[in-house]
Design an enzyme around this catalytic site. Structure first.
Site, PDB file in Angstrom:
ATOM      1  N   SER A  46      43.155  47.842  50.027  1.00 44.46           N
ATOM      2  CA  SER A  46      44.361  47.791  49.490  1.00 44.46           C
ATOM      3  C   SER A  46      45.241  49.200  49.651  1.00 44.46           C
ATOM      4  O   SER A  46      46.156  49.286  48.750  1.00 44.46           O
ATOM      5  CB  SER A  46      44.471  47.077  48.358  1.00 44.46           C
ATOM      6  OG  SER A  46      45.959  46.368  48.286  1.00 44.46           O
ATOM      7  N   LYS A 103      50.800  42.732  52.189  1.00 43.76           N
ATOM      8  CA  LYS A 103      50.110  43.478  53.367  1.00 43.76           C
ATOM      9  C   LYS A 103      49.435  42.437  54.470  1.00 43.76           C
ATOM     10  O   LYS A 103      49.258  42.912  55.677  1.00 43.76           O
ATOM     11  CB  LYS A 103      48.642  44.344  53.071  1.00 43.76           C
ATOM     12  CG  LYS A 103      49.045  45.690  52.016  1.00 43.76           C
ATOM     13  CD  LYS A 103      48.037  46.216  51.307  1.00 43.76           C
ATOM     14  CE  LYS A 103      48.365  47.495  50.762  1.00 43.76           C
ATOM     15  NZ  LYS A 103      48.847  47.321  49.658  1.00 43.76           N
ATOM     16  N   SER A 144      50.175  43.375  46.422  1.00 41.51           N
ATOM     17  CA  SER A 144      49.628  43.857  47.767  1.00 41.51           C
ATOM     18  C   SER A 144      49.493  42.529  48.670  1.00 41.51           C
ATOM     19  O   SER A 144      48.734  42.854  49.803  1.00 41.51           O
ATOM     20  CB  SER A 144      48.341  44.400  47.452  1.00 41.51           C
ATOM     21  OG  SER A 144      48.808  45.757  47.044  1.00 41.51           O
TER      22      SER A 144
END
Length: 385
Positions: free
Chosen positions: A152, A98, A95
């Protein structure tokens, strides 16, 4: 005289790999192998960063022992890399991907724009991280950024990427993410999903994550979203008449003095990844971690060990450099065409090791050629007379 910072350094003679202080976790299933790096390719950020092991300045204290397969500590303001372990090792991002989505789409999207969630936004694996969007729900872009960075949310990643991509949708945003990575000089990075969910050929490195984080931490809107501790997710009647509260999953913010933000990540193939920023005594550092386990501590906690180590190093400590977008543009520019034997090629100097003599010799050779040619022409004219 101050010479320009280096863009790349040759790696025809790569440095010997000094093993990083590492806690081996043999019980974890193997993760996908990292692509092997071309040993003859230039190393973005300086030759010492081409190592698959430890890169620290001579005479510095030993860095902490971690379970991370790769990491980097760098100065957000000067761009100096204070130390690293296998900084260009390419691995799954999880993640922390991102952060690249944020660097790409934050400048494009109006925070007040209201987005209606679609079924495609919520089409995620059963165990995927999601903030809890509802099909047909209406959410301001600013709310989606909070869902992305605090919880997230892969659903919010899909929605943001879809809207930012216009008619091209998510695919257009992923292409833009790869273009943004190239603009920043993050040449180890290849995005396949906007959220960081595992996908073949989706890769990045600790070095690239530092470049991407540096771009994000330079944006006040990113910092405002990323450091929000709690947020009331808006109600979506009748399915969700009250809404709910979400909390920031980045424990660094409440556990480390001077923390300025960051992002957590985990997938089976990436293991634990982490990016964090902190400031102390006028210095702002970024730490990136890839391929970590929760021994000797969770990834964010391992980052605090690296922060403590980095802040204890003297200012100016350096084993490399985070390139700027301007330097990356030079790196990606094709070399100028040769105009013959008199063409002069001037390479960008290595930081702290610039020598003016190769340039002087090359320019002198051109000048000598011109003088000899002029003398020959004078002699010919005299003979013709």
């Amino acid at each position: 005289m101050a010479w320009p910072a280096p863009v790349v350094s040759p790696s025809t003679s790569p440095p010997a790999a000094v093993p990083c202080p590492y806690v081996s976790i043999p019980t974890i299933p193997p993760t996908p192998p990292s692509p092997e790096r071309d040993p003859g390719a230039a190393v973005v950020g300086g030759g010492r960063l081409g190592t698959t092991g430890l890169a620290v300045a001579p005479g510095t204290a030993a860095p902490p022992t971690l379970s991370a397969m790769s990491w980097i500590v760098a100065d957000l303001d000067t761009g100096e890399v204070l130390g690293a372990c296998a900084p260009h090792l390419r691995r799954r991002p999880a993640s922390v991907q991102k952060l690249l989505l944020a660097a790409t789409a934050l400048p494009k999207l109006d925070p007040a724009l209201v987005v209606e969630a679609t079924a495609e936004d919520l089409a995620l694996p059963a165990d995927s991280s999601a903030v809890g969007m509802i099909v047909g729900g209406k959410y301001p872009v600013s709310t989606l950024w909070l869902g992305l960075l605090l919880q997230s949310g892969n659903d919010t990643a899909n929605a943001l990427a879809r809207v930012a991509g216009g008619d091209g949708g998510v695919a257009a945003t992923v292409a833009a993410m790869n273009a943004e990575a190239r603009r920043l000089g993050a040449d180890d990075t290849h995005a396949v999903t906007p959220s960081g969910l595992d996908a073949p050929d989706q890769l990045t490195s600790a070095y690239d994550l530092a470049l991407i984080a540096r771009a994000d931490f330079a944006r006040p809107d990113f910092l405002a979203y990323d450091t929000t501790l709690v947020f009331q997710w808006p109600a979506q009647p009748p399915k969700d008449p009250k809404g709910f509260q979400i909390q920031n999953e980045n424990k660094l913010l409440t556990s480390y003095q001077g923390a300025i933000g960051g992002k957590t990540g985990f997938t089976d193939e990436a293991r634990h990844t982490y990016v964090g920023g902190a400031q102390r005594n006028g210095r702002r550092l970024v730490v990136t971690i890839m391929g970590a386990e929760i021994v000797p501590a969770r990834a964010w906690k391992q980052s605090t060990m690296l922060f403590d180590w980095g802040f204890a190093l003297p200012a100016g400590t350096s084993v490399g450099h985070l390139v700027t977008p301007e330097e990356a543009a030079v790196l990606h520019s094709p070399p100028p065409p040769s105009t013959g034997p008199s063409a002069v090629a001037v390479a960008l100097p290595a930081r702290g090791g610039y020598s003016i003599w190769p340039t002087v010799i090359a320019v002198g050779a051109v000048a000598l050629t011109a003088i000899v040619f002029g003398a020959v022409m004078v002699i010919r004219r005299r003979r013709a007379a």
